[in-house]
Design a protein around this motif. Structure first.
Motif, mmCIF file in Angstrom:
data_model
loop_
_atom_site.group_PDB
_atom_site.id
_atom_site.type_symbol
_atom_site.label_atom_id
_atom_site.label_comp_id
_atom_site.label_asym_id
_atom_site.label_seq_id
_atom_site.Cartn_x
_atom_site.Cartn_y
_atom_site.Cartn_z
ATOM 1 N N ALA A 17 0.812 -1.223 0.000
ATOM 2 C CA ALA A 17 0.000 0.000 0.000
ATOM 3 C C ALA A 17 0.842 1.267 0.000
ATOM 4 O O ALA A 17 0.346 2.348 -0.304
ATOM 5 C CB ALA A 17 -0.939 0.009 1.196
ATOM 6 N N ASP A 65 -9.544 3.053 -1.455
ATOM 7 C CA ASP A 65 -9.015 2.981 -0.098
ATOM 8 C C ASP A 65 -9.666 1.839 0.665
ATOM 9 O O ASP A 65 -8.990 1.096 1.390
ATOM 10 C CB ASP A 65 -9.261 4.299 0.645
ATOM 11 N N ILE A 119 -8.216 -1.514 -0.332
ATOM 12 C CA ILE A 119 -6.909 -1.764 0.275
ATOM 13 C C ILE A 119 -7.058 -2.064 1.761
ATOM 14 O O ILE A 119 -6.429 -2.979 2.307
ATOM 15 C CB ILE A 119 -5.985 -0.535 0.094
ATOM 16 N N LYS A 120 -7.920 -1.283 2.440
ATOM 17 C CA LYS A 120 -8.110 -1.503 3.878
ATOM 18 C C LYS A 120 -8.658 -2.893 4.149
ATOM 19 O O LYS A 120 -8.290 -3.535 5.131
ATOM 20 C CB LYS A 120 -9.076 -0.460 4.447
ATOM 21 N N GLN A 131 -7.783 -3.883 7.812
ATOM 22 C CA GLN A 131 -8.175 -2.736 8.645
ATOM 23 C C GLN A 131 -9.685 -2.653 8.818
ATOM 24 O O GLN A 131 -10.174 -2.116 9.809
ATOM 25 C CB GLN A 131 -7.666 -1.437 8.030
ATOM 26 N N PRO A 149 -3.019 4.073 10.424
ATOM 27 C CA PRO A 149 -3.484 5.440 10.647
ATOM 28 C C PRO A 149 -3.017 6.015 11.980
ATOM 29 O O PRO A 149 -2.752 7.200 12.079
ATOM 30 C CB PRO A 149 -5.008 5.320 10.627
ATOM 31 N N LEU A 204 -4.210 3.778 3.128
ATOM 32 C CA LEU A 204 -4.576 3.269 4.439
ATOM 33 C C LEU A 204 -4.658 4.340 5.511
ATOM 34 O O LEU A 204 -5.266 4.143 6.548
ATOM 35 C CB LEU A 204 -3.575 2.193 4.860
ATOM 36 N N ARG A 242 -5.400 7.750 4.687
ATOM 37 C CA ARG A 242 -6.025 8.955 4.151
ATOM 38 C C ARG A 242 -7.065 9.518 5.122
ATOM 39 O O ARG A 242 -7.242 10.727 5.245
ATOM 40 C CB ARG A 242 -6.671 8.675 2.793
ATOM 41 N N GLU A 243 -7.733 8.588 5.823
ATOM 42 C CA GLU A 243 -8.768 8.974 6.778
ATOM 43 C C GLU A 243 -8.270 10.050 7.761
ATOM 44 O O GLU A 243 -8.990 10.981 8.069
ATOM 45 C CB GLU A 243 -9.170 7.699 7.547
#
Lengths: 507, 318
Positions: free
Chosen positions: A270, A464, A467-468, A473, B175, B262, B264-265
């Motif tokens: 990523a 996104d 990928i998460k 995630q 994050p 991963l 961006r949030e």
């Protein structure tokens, strides 16, 4: 300093110096441009071209190959090279500045280009193409793909529709006594074997299956194998729905997650720079890369450069079979288009001159200059075979590399092809075979207002989330939340717009 | 320091016979002449472009030009505040801004105080010069160094972490590590450079005060607290006010280079948003509106902080 300041003369000199330097710095750019225009031939048609560069030193204005093109087309070309990774930014800034070159390479139907087209900033070229011997042979499917509101605003740079595929370490397969995978299951087992069974015989756990980077392409290609549509699919009522709402898409996601969880793809994908994407194949860390097929022979040449003993390290294939049979994600058939802005080309007469130039570039001679260089300097023809004289000589390579970035190659390639190694021949065959199994995008030619304003954010939400999900995630409920957010952030209007246009075409 | 005698004399003369405006102009004409380039610079390069912010109230298209683009009033602002992105951006930006104030702002002060305690001038000078170096590196270099050190698998820091804990940490994509990394980068890069002003202020503290404090029996920490800190207090406050003016500026490059799918949030801030919307999507008016909003918040903060500083008996900046 103090003593200078004390005298009146000193104060005066200093302030004059300040003034002069301010004025000088404000004037210098115009001075430069004046010089370059006076140097050039006045009777030739002057053309400014902005396009991508991949080499660190793109050809300068006195490159003999560029001179050859200028002489053939009787023009005076000024190149504005922009490195590929900064191209879209530079393009947007240039468009905003309003000072445009006569020919601008537009890499895709980006929102700012669509907006510009709608504001009448570019010439519509559709009606003119038929007047030119090469351009009139443009491919209808590709023209449709690149059109905006049904009209064509550029000359496309042709690329094979079936260009995508898989590059794999053949020597590893042979070492483990495996065959080229035919189905998704076999593909998985090959990746697993590449990770666990020491395919390079080093005795250490230093390999993994497939290398992926930040670039989303591989996931898009692989999810087509699972039966997911190409961006838009049809539901039972004939309505278009986004690919990520289908079950097949979720199925593919679960597979990707499994690959990641078992360590069959690189953990840092990523954040991996796409420029480093090919390295793990070449230095023997990873065995598979899903990308354009021509990566195959490039990887092969790179491996052999480091390790000439490896005879035939690379093989390629188009796709593996999934629940819906063999399926292939097509490219759009073009990689960017050459567009002509109205601010720099104001009359139809001027437009015709530029189009004549673009058309002539497709003749054999300019194609050879752009692709092979100057005969006797960059290449020779011996017994009908191409011999490259600039191999390993960067100074010579840089004189011609990237000149092909403003040539359309319509209707076909007319330059001297390098010697056809078995691998290159195979790549060609697969590209042709791929065309029979492509999954078309039914909305390719449709333009959505919402998408042209918020497309980037919408795409980011789903990419996104994908990928998460792969790295764990979020779970499937989390992915659904992202889909909901997508709909709320403008996706709903986007879907409606696309469907309205789609129904209009169907009827 | 006592004023030189001639200055006193001059002052006295002027008090007796004040000069007219014209006479003063004539007397200081060279000074006024020297002012011209500076004024011209601000007029041409700072004030003239400013009317460009008007496109925040228009539907600007570069191909229609400024005058032909239609006026839309406050539409772009309304869209922005109603957008689901707004609160996320505000939260991320404020978060980084507060972290910046808490962790980065004091760092140069502490470092300057520490340097100030050094005895050997040569040693002190050398360190001062060395710690400026990171400031001159571009964010691109800092970001690629971070990638080299922290990447999972082969990054040096991650190898270290693995040796100690047996597990690697995804610093670059998790994050929760985004903000610490950003802070670490900015502290590494800018702390040394930030000491310049404080060291200058510290150089102005008179030695007599220290000597007096020593005579009174003050130890090192006492001297630091009662002599050094009060001496640079006004510098700290002025810099704090100036910093508040850029409160919402998180810096574009640094954040942009560290953003990925991963994180961006938590990484989207006003600066990167303006770029994404304005440049990549060609929504110039909308992004100008966002930028203008940021500037207005900055002005409000700077005026407020200035007023507060004055109320507390300090010198503001105006």
């Amino acid at each position: 300093m103090k003593s200078i300041l004390k005298t009146r003369f000193g104060v005066f000199t200093l302030s004059v110096l300040f003034l002069v330097s301010t004025v000088m710095s404000a004037c210098s750019p115009t001075e430069e441009t004046n010089q370059s225009t006076t140097e050039s031939d006045t009777d030739r048609l002057e053309i400014n071209i902005m396009t991508t560069a991949y080499s660190p030193e793109p050809p300068s204005d006195d490159s003999p190959a560029l001179k050859g093109i200028e002489d053939y087309t009787d023009t005076d070309i000024t190149m504005h090279w922009v490195l590929d990774n900064a191209y879209e930014d530079k393009l947007n800034i240039t468009m905003a500045s309003g000072e445009l070159p006569e020919i601008m390479m537009i890499p895709n139907k980006m929102p700012s280009f669509i907006n510009a087209v709608r504001n009448g900033a570019f010439w519509e070229l559709g009606p003119y193409l038929d007047d030119y011997p090469n351009l009139k042979e443009s491919n209808e499917i590709v023209l449709n793909n690149m059109s905006i509101d049904g009209k064509v605003y550029g000359v496309y740079r042709a690329r094979p529709l079936g260009r995508l595929g898989v590059t794999i370490r053949k020597d590893w397969l042979e070492h483990l006594d495996l065959d080229i995978p035919k189905t998704i299951d076999e593909f998985y087992h090959v990746l697993k074997a590449f990770k666990e069974q020491d395919p390079n015989g080093s005795g250490q756990d230093d390999t993994y299956g497939m290398v992926v980077s930040k670039y989303n392409g591989p996931w898009d290609i692989m999810q087509t194998w699972f039966g997911a549509p190409n961006k838009w699919g049809e539901d039972p009522n004939g309505q278009l729905i986004p690919d990520f709402t289908t079950d097949e898409y979720m199925e593919a996601l679960r597979f990707f997650k499994k690959l990641y969880d078992e360590g069959l793809v690189n953990e840092d994908f990523a954040v991996m720079d796409p420029l480093e994407w090919g390295d793990p194949i070449v230095n023997g860390e990873a065995g598979v890369i899903v990308d354009v097929l021509d990566r195959g022979h490039r990887a092969q040449e790179d491996i052999q450069e480091i390790n000439p003993d490896i005879e035939d390290p690379i093989d390629v294939f188009g796709a593996v079979e999934g629940p819906k049979g063999l399926r292939h994600l097509p490219t759009s058939g073009y990689s960017g288009m050459l567009a002509i802005p109205k601010t720099s080309v104001q009359t139809e007469e001027h437009l015709r001159q530029i189009l004549t130039f673009i058309d002539k570039l497709n003749d054999a001679e300019p194609q050879i200059f752009a692709q092979n260089g100057v005969e006797g300097r960059h290449f020779e023809i011996q017994d009908g075979e191409l011999v490259e004289l600039d191999n390993g000589n960067n100074q010579l390579v840089y004189e011609k590399q990237d000149l092909n970035q403003f040539i359309a190659f319509i209707p076909e390639n007319r330059f001297h092809e390098p010697e056809q190694t078995p691998l290159r021949v195979k790549e060609q065959e697969i590209m042709e075979a791929n065309e029979a199994i492509v999954v078309p995008n039914p909305a390719e030619a449709l333009i959505s207002e919402v998408y042209s304003q918020r497309g980037q954010q919408l795409d980011n939400i789903i990419n996104d989330a994908r990928i998460k999900f792969i790295v764990g995630q979020i779970d499937e409920a989390g992915f659904q939340d992202a889909v909901d957010l997508w709909y709320k952030s403008g996706g709903e209007a986007y879907v409606n717009e696309i469907n309205e246009q789609y129904q209009a075409i169907q009827n | 320091m006592a004023k030189p005698e001639y200055a006193l004399k001059n002052q006295a003369k002027h008090q007796v016979q004040p000069l007219t405006k014209y006479q003063r102009l004539k007397r200081d004409k060279w000074l006024y002449l020297m002012l011209i380039p500076g004024l011209a610079y601000f007029l041409i390069f700072k004030y003239t472009p400013m009317w460009g912010v008007l496109i925040a109230f228009k539907d600007y298209s570069p191909f229609l030009g400024f005058w032909d683009s239609p006026w839309v009033g406050m539409d772009h602002f309304r869209n922005f505040f109603q957008n689901p992105d707004f609160f996320r951006l505000l939260r991320n930006t404020l978060y980084l801004a507060v972290l910046d104030l808490v962790f980065f702002f004091p760092a140069p002060i502490i470092l300057a105080l520490m340097l100030n305690e050094l005895r050997f001038t040569f040693y002190k000078r050398t360190i001062q010069t060395l710690i400026y170096v990171p400031h001159f590196m571009s964010w691109v270099i800092v970001a690629s160094m971070t990638y080299l050190f922290f990447t999972a698998g082969s990054g040096a820091i991650n190898m270290l972490v693995e040796n100690v804990t047996g597990k690697q940490i995804n610093f670059l994509s998790a994050p929760e590590w985004f903000r610490p990394l950003i802070m670490l980068q900015i502290i590494w890069k800018e702390t040394g450079w930030g000491t310049v002003i404080f060291l200058a202020a510290l150089a102005g503290v008179s030695q007599e005060q220290y000597e007096a404090a020593i005579v009174d029996g003050a130890g090192r920490l006492r001297r630091l607290w009662h002599v050094t800190l009060p001496a640079i207090r006004s510098t700290i406050i002025i810099l704090l006010i100036l910093r508040l003016g850029n409160f919402l500026d998180t810096g574009f490059q640094q954040i942009f280079l560290m953003t990925n799918s991963l994180n961006r949030e938590v990484a989207d801030v006003f600066d990167t948003y303006v770029y994404f919307v304005g440049i990549t999507q060609g929504a110039y008016s909308y992004s100008t509106a966002v930028g203008l909003f940021k500037a207005v918040v900055g002005i409000i903060l700077i005026l407020g902080a200035n007023k507060l500083a004055k109320k507390m008996g300090q010198n503001g900046i105006f």
